[in-house]
Design an enzyme around this catalytic site. Structure first.
Site, PDB file in Angstrom:
ATOM      1  N   ASP A 153      -8.798  29.737  15.706  1.00 29.84           N
ATOM      2  CA  ASP A 153      -8.727  30.126  14.295  1.00 29.84           C
ATOM      3  C   ASP A 153      -7.617  31.142  14.008  1.00 29.84           C
ATOM      4  OD1 ASP A 153     -10.916  28.540  13.750  1.00 29.84           O
ATOM      5  OD2 ASP A 153     -12.363  30.176  13.913  1.00 29.84           O
ATOM      6  N   ALA A 169      -9.154  37.215  12.878  1.00 22.31           N
ATOM      7  CA  ALA A 169      -8.400  38.002  11.890  1.00 22.31           C
ATOM      8  C   ALA A 169      -7.839  39.253  12.566  1.00 22.31           C
ATOM      9  CB  ALA A 169      -9.302  38.382  10.719  1.00 22.31           C
ATOM     10  N   GLY A 208     -19.182  33.450  11.992  1.00 21.54           N
ATOM     11  CA  GLY A 208     -18.606  32.164  11.596  1.00 21.54           C
ATOM     12  C   GLY A 208     -17.508  32.321  10.565  1.00 21.54           C
ATOM     13  N   MET A 209     -16.999  33.562  10.425  1.00 18.56           N
ATOM     14  CA  MET A 209     -15.954  33.809   9.432  1.00 18.56           C
ATOM     15  C   MET A 209     -14.645  34.264  10.079  1.00 18.56           C
ATOM     16  SD  MET A 209     -18.170  35.467   6.407  1.00 18.56           S
ATOM     17  CE  MET A 209     -16.827  35.249   5.265  1.00 18.56           C
ATOM     18  N   ALA A 210     -14.557  34.086  11.387  1.00 22.71           N
ATOM     19  CA  ALA A 210     -13.315  34.333  12.135  1.00 22.71           C
ATOM     20  C   ALA A 210     -12.841  35.776  12.073  1.00 22.71           C
ATOM     21  CB  ALA A 210     -12.213  33.370  11.685  1.00 22.71           C
ATOM     22  N   LYS A 234     -12.383  33.715   6.791  1.00 26.50           N
ATOM     23  CA  LYS A 234     -12.258  32.327   6.306  1.00 26.50           C
ATOM     24  C   LYS A 234     -13.636  31.714   6.138  1.00 26.50           C
ATOM     25  CE  LYS A 234     -13.446  30.227  10.397  1.00 26.50           C
ATOM     26  NZ  LYS A 234     -14.650  29.431  10.606  1.00 26.50           N
TER      27      LYS A 234
HETATM   28  O1  C5P Z   1     -10.949  28.834  20.164  1.00 28.17           O
HETATM   29  P1  C5P Z   1     -12.118  29.754  20.056  1.00 28.17           P
HETATM   30  O2  C5P Z   1     -11.997  30.941  20.948  1.00 28.17           O
HETATM   31  O3  C5P Z   1     -12.467  30.105  18.667  1.00 28.17           O
HETATM   32  O4  C5P Z   1     -13.338  28.916  20.599  1.00 28.17           O
HETATM   33  C1  C5P Z   1     -14.524  29.502  21.025  1.00 28.17           C
HETATM   34  C2  C5P Z   1     -15.361  28.445  21.705  1.00 28.17           C
HETATM   35  O5  C5P Z   1     -15.804  27.500  20.722  1.00 28.17           O
HETATM   36  C3  C5P Z   1     -14.610  27.599  22.729  1.00 28.17           C
HETATM   37  O6  C5P Z   1     -14.664  28.193  23.997  1.00 28.17           O
HETATM   38  C4  C5P Z   1     -15.401  26.305  22.699  1.00 28.17           C
HETATM   39  O7  C5P Z   1     -16.592  26.437  23.430  1.00 28.17           O
HETATM   40  C5  C5P Z   1     -15.779  26.191  21.245  1.00 28.17           C
HETATM   41  N1  C5P Z   1     -14.828  25.367  20.469  1.00 28.17           N
HETATM   42  C6  C5P Z   1     -14.835  24.001  20.637  1.00 28.17           C
HETATM   43  N2  C5P Z   1     -13.963  23.228  19.931  1.00 28.17           N
HETATM   44  C7  C5P Z   1     -13.109  23.790  19.040  1.00 28.17           C
HETATM   45  C8  C5P Z   1     -13.100  25.174  18.835  1.00 28.17           C
HETATM   46  C9  C5P Z   1     -13.980  25.952  19.566  1.00 28.17           C
HETATM   47  O8  C5P Z   1     -15.605  23.473  21.442  1.00 28.17           O
HETATM   48  N3  C5P Z   1     -12.286  22.991  18.354  1.00 28.17           N
END
Ligand code: C5P
Length: 301
Positions: A142, A110, A104-106, A16
Site C-alpha cells: 500500500d 502512510a 485496514g486504513m494503511a 486510505k
Molecule cells: O504488502 P503488505 O505488507 O501490506 O502485506 C501484508 C501481508 O498481507 C502480506 O504478508 C500477505 O500476507 C498479505 N497480502 C497478500 N496479498 C496482497 C497484499 C497483502 O496476501 N496483495
C-alpha cells in the site's frame, strides 16, 4: 551529521479506504493478485524528520505503544533509502499518528511513505516519486498509493497503480475498532473460504462510477472480498455492518478491516457521526473527506 541546508521537514501522508477490493487466488510468492480502487482520505499521519547523527524515531498520538526499533516501517523505509542511495546520513523521525493502528486504513504504509518523502528532502537525494514508489513497494503493497494519493486502481498485489480521475468529493464515516485485525490472517482465512478463487473480479464499473458524481450509484458498487474472511474471524464486525445497511449511500469494510467505512454526503457527516456515536458507544468514530493528496511536504526549514 550532514551539512545540507535543510534541517527539518514535516510530511503528511493519508489514510486510505478501498472502494472496491477484489481478491484472486494466492500467487506463488504468497501474495494475492488484487484489483482494487484506493481513495486517499484527509486523515493524515505526519512525520517530522530532523537532522541527527543516527537513525531514530518516536511516536506521538495513537500508537505511542508501537515498537520504534528496526521492525517499524518508518525505520525500514529510512534504512532502505540509505542503502539505495549509499548514504549514511542520520535523522530523527517523529511520527504523529491519527490513522487507526491495524485498522485496514494503511496507517503504517502512510508513515513509511511520509518517511521516504521527508528523508528524500532532508538528505537532498532528489529521487523521483516513481523511485520512492519502487522502494516503498519493497516494504508494503500500500506504500506506493500513500505516495500518490487521490484515487487509483491498484493491480498486481496492489502496488501497480493507475490514476482514476474522481468526479466528486466523498464524505466518509469511519467506525474504528479498539481491537485490530492482522492482514495476513485475513488473507489466510480468504484462502480457506475460497479454494476455487481464480483471477480477481474487475473493478472497471466502480472506476467508471468514481469518474461521475452520482454518489448513490458509487455507494451501491462498494465491495470487498475480504469481508467474508474478516467476518468469519470477527463476527462482531458482521453485526455492525448489518446494522449500518440503511445508513448513508453504502457501507464497506476498509481493506482487511476492522475499520468499517460509510459513504455519505459531506454536509451530513457531523449529524451522522453523532447518531452513530450514540448507536456504537464502544467504537471510535472519525469523519473524513476523500479524495486527498498523497504524501506531501507541509513544512521545511
Ligand atoms: O504488502 P503488505 O505488507 O501490506 O502485506 C501484508 C501481508 O498481507 C502480506 O504478508 C500477505 O500476507 C498479505 N497480502 C497478500 N496479498 C496482497 C497484499 C497483502 O496476501 N496483495
Amino acid at each position: 551529521m550532514n551539512e545540507v541546508s535543510v534541517h527539518r521537514v514535516v510530511v503528511s501522508a493519508p489514510a486510505k479506504v478501498n472502494l472496491a477490493l477484489r481478491v484472486g487466488a494466492k500467487r506463488e510468492d504468497g501474495f494475492h493478485p488484487l484489483d482494487t480502487v484506493f481513495e486517499a482520505l484527509d486523515l493524515f499521519d505526519d512525520v517530522e524528520a530532523t537532522v541527527a547523527d543516527e537513525l531514530s524515531m518516536e511516536i506521538e498520538g495513537i500508537g505511542s505503544d508501537l515498537p520504534t526499533d528496526d521492525s517499524n516501517l518508518v525505520m525500514k523505509a529510512a534504512r532502505l533509502l540509505q542503502e539505495f542511495t549509499g548514504t549514511n546520513f542520520g535523522a530523527h523521525m517523529k511520527v504523529t499518528k491519527r490513522i487507526p493502528v491495524a485498522g485496514g486504513m494503511a496507517g503504517g504504509s502512510a508513515d513509511a511513505a511520509a518517511t521516504l518523502v521527508a528523508l528524500n528532502a532532508l538528505w537532498e537525494l532528489n529521487l523521483t516519486k516513481e523511485q520512492l514508489s519502487e522502494l516503498g513497494a519493497q516494504l508494503g503493497s500500500d506504500i506506493p498509493f500513500a505516495l500518490f494519493g487521490l484515487v487509483a486502481r491498484g493491480t498486481s498485489r496492489g502496488e501497480a497503480l493507475e490514476a482514476v480521475k474522481p468526479g466528486a468529493l466523498h464524505g466518509w464515516i469511519l467506525l474504528t475498532n479498539p481491537v485490530g485485525l492482522s492482514t495476513p490472517s485475513v488473507f489466510r482465512k480468504f484462502d480457506e473460504l475460497s479454494p476455487d478463487a481464480g483471477q480477481p473480479a474487475s473493478t472497471e464499473d466502480l472506476c467508471e462510477a468514481v469518474k461521475g458524481d452520482d454518489i448513490a450509484y458509487l455507494g451501491s458498487l462498494l465491495v470487498n472480498d475480504l469481508e467474508a474472511p474478516a467476518f468469519a474471524l470477527r463476527p462482531d464486525l458482521a453485526e455492525i455492518i448489518i446494522a449500518l445497511q440503511t445508513v448513508g449511500y453504502g457501507v464497506v469494510l476498509s481493506g482487511s478491516g476492522p475499520t468499517i467505512a460509510v459513504l455519505c454526503d459531506i454536509e451530513k457527516l457531523e449529524v451522522l457521526k453523532a447518531e452513530l456515536a450514540n448507536a456504537f458507544p464502544e467504537l471510535m468514530i472519525v469523519t473524513a473527506v476523500g479524495p486527498a493528496a498523497g504524501a506531501h511536504i507541509r513544512q521545511r526549514s
